[in-house]
Design a protein around this motif. Structure first.
Motif, PDB file in Angstrom:
ATOM      1  N   SER A 127       0.822  -1.221   0.000  1.00  0.00           N
ATOM      2  CA  SER A 127       0.000   0.000   0.000  1.00  0.00           C
ATOM      3  C   SER A 127       0.849   1.261   0.000  1.00  0.00           C
ATOM      4  CB  SER A 127      -0.937   0.010   1.217  1.00  0.00           C
ATOM      5  OG  SER A 127      -0.200  -0.010   2.434  1.00  0.00           O
ATOM      6  N   ILE A 159      -6.449 -10.296   4.159  1.00  0.00           N
ATOM      7  CA  ILE A 159      -5.547  -9.328   3.540  1.00  0.00           C
ATOM      8  C   ILE A 159      -4.675  -8.705   4.625  1.00  0.00           C
ATOM      9  CG2 ILE A 159      -5.395  -7.089   2.364  1.00  0.00           C
ATOM     10  CD1 ILE A 159      -7.998  -7.793   0.914  1.00  0.00           C
ATOM     11  N   SER A 181      -9.468   3.796   0.155  1.00  0.00           N
ATOM     12  CA  SER A 181     -10.099   2.774   0.989  1.00  0.00           C
ATOM     13  C   SER A 181     -11.388   2.249   0.386  1.00  0.00           C
ATOM     14  CB  SER A 181     -10.404   3.348   2.382  1.00  0.00           C
ATOM     15  OG  SER A 181      -9.238   3.628   3.098  1.00  0.00           O
ATOM     16  N   VAL A 188     -13.789  -5.932  -2.431  1.00  0.00           N
ATOM     17  CA  VAL A 188     -13.887  -7.151  -1.617  1.00  0.00           C
ATOM     18  C   VAL A 188     -15.297  -7.389  -1.072  1.00  0.00           C
ATOM     19  CG1 VAL A 188     -11.460  -7.012  -0.975  1.00  0.00           C
ATOM     20  CG2 VAL A 188     -13.173  -5.945   0.498  1.00  0.00           C
ATOM     21  N   VAL A 193     -13.439 -12.526   1.416  1.00  0.00           N
ATOM     22  CA  VAL A 193     -12.546 -11.781   2.307  1.00  0.00           C
ATOM     23  C   VAL A 193     -13.279 -11.516   3.619  1.00  0.00           C
ATOM     24  CG1 VAL A 193     -11.296  -9.628   2.690  1.00  0.00           C
ATOM     25  CG2 VAL A 193     -11.247 -10.710   0.434  1.00  0.00           C
ATOM     26  N   ILE A 196      -9.257  -7.630   7.114  1.00  0.00           N
ATOM     27  CA  ILE A 196      -8.138  -6.844   6.608  1.00  0.00           C
ATOM     28  C   ILE A 196      -7.307  -6.418   7.813  1.00  0.00           C
ATOM     29  CG2 ILE A 196      -7.425  -4.761   5.378  1.00  0.00           C
ATOM     30  CD1 ILE A 196     -10.120  -4.848   3.902  1.00  0.00           C
ATOM     31  N   SER A 198      -3.836  -4.480   9.369  1.00  0.00           N
ATOM     32  CA  SER A 198      -2.934  -3.395   8.997  1.00  0.00           C
ATOM     33  C   SER A 198      -2.179  -2.891  10.221  1.00  0.00           C
ATOM     34  CB  SER A 198      -3.731  -2.247   8.366  1.00  0.00           C
ATOM     35  OG  SER A 198      -4.731  -1.781   9.277  1.00  0.00           O
ATOM     36  N   CYS A 214     -11.932  -5.118  10.158  1.00  0.00           N
ATOM     37  CA  CYS A 214     -10.770  -4.276   9.854  1.00  0.00           C
ATOM     38  C   CYS A 214     -10.011  -4.074  11.161  1.00  0.00           C
ATOM     39  CB  CYS A 214     -11.214  -2.931   9.273  1.00  0.00           C
ATOM     40  SG  CYS A 214     -12.177  -3.072   7.745  1.00  0.00           S
TER      41      CYS A 214
END
Length: 281
Positions: A127, A159, A181, A188, A193, A196, A198, A214
């Motif tokens: 990213s 992810i 975003s 997805v 999925v 995610i 991060s 998320c």
């Protein structure tokens, strides 16, 4: 019948100090020691994880030598703990140096890939956008991800990337997070999925978007307190996440190993909204 399970350790924002430099944000404790403490904590687990992921800002603006040193650490810990360790790039990483030092390959523009496990497919996304702070996923990766997910025969995909997607807990971080975003979330939505994962923002948070978890992990190097959205406070800290997959369910535990109350830096933020999208054209 025993429940199928996959356990993943997520470490993020290690910000390892380049040779000859000082630790980022005036850290009092060496970030190499902090990372070592995480690996020691993993070693003490009665049930070892199946893998570990370091989700970006591996080295704080280092050169080839620094990524060679990182590779030595990763290889050693992978062999000692008997688990594979995967990495993605963050905005403080330097792509050319990473390719030359860590991968020992000719530099490419982006570093992204996928792996398959018995329970799920896992996608590791790049990213980064040059050396700027903000995140942006280019069209080539979006096309690759869309096709890969379409071809997947698993009940679930995950992810990992450095920059978080926009959500209710981090609207004040829009100036810094993944700038496209919504484009990723649209891609997805309705697929397999389920989550995610991060880093980047240096504090933990979880929310749901499009029925997708998320989850953002705190840093192994330093924590950032953003209670005052326009003045972020930096403190020495070490944290990582343990992700557990059971059948089609996802759970996240945050493991805090160190937190110092002393403010070691302050970061003033004037505008907290998204940046001008024209810079990505």
């Amino acid at each position: 019948m025993k429940t199928k399970e996959l356990k993943i350790v997520q470490i993020t924002d290690t910000h390892l100090t380049p040779r000859g430099a000082k630790p980022a944000n005036h850290q009092r404790v060496d970030p190499y020691i902090k990372l070592q403490n995480i690996f020691q904590d993993i070693e003490l687990m009665p049930d070892r994880p199946d893998m570990a992921v370091i989700s970006g800002d591996l080295v704080h603006e280092g050169v080839t030598f620094d990524y060679q040193k990182l590779k030595d650490i990763v290889d050693y810990q992978s062999e000692r703990l008997h688990i594979p360790i995967y990495v993605v790039l963050g905005n403080h990483d330097r792509t050319r140096a990473f390719y030359e030092g860590y991968l020992e390959e000719d530099p490419q523009e982006k570093y992204y890939y996928s792996i398959a496990t018995g329970l799920c497919d896992i996608y590791f996304i790049d990213s980064t956008y040059g050396n700027i702070e903000q995140g942006y996923i280019d069209q080539a990766q979006l096309d690759w991800l869309k096709q890969s997910i379409s071809d997947s025969d698993k009940k679930m995909s995950l992810i990992f990337m450095h920059h978080p997607v926009d959500g209710p807990a981090i609207t004040h971080m829009r100036y810094s997070i993944l700038q496209n975003s919504q484009e990723l979330l649209d891609l997805v939505k309705g697929t397999n999925v389920r989550a995610i994962f991060s880093g980047h923002i240096h504090f933990p948070t979880e929310f749901n978007r499009e029925n997708i978890l998320c989850s953002t992990a705190d840093s192994s190097a330093y924590h950032i307190n953003c209670d005052n959205h326009h003045n972020h406070l930096v403190m020495d800290a070490t944290s990582y996440n343990i992700i557990t997959i059971e059948d089609d369910k996802v759970g996240v535990e945050t493991r805090l190993l160190l937190i110092h109350d002393e403010i070691i830096n302050q970061v003033p933020i004037e505008d907290t909204d998204f940046v001008d999208p024209d810079i990505f054209k």
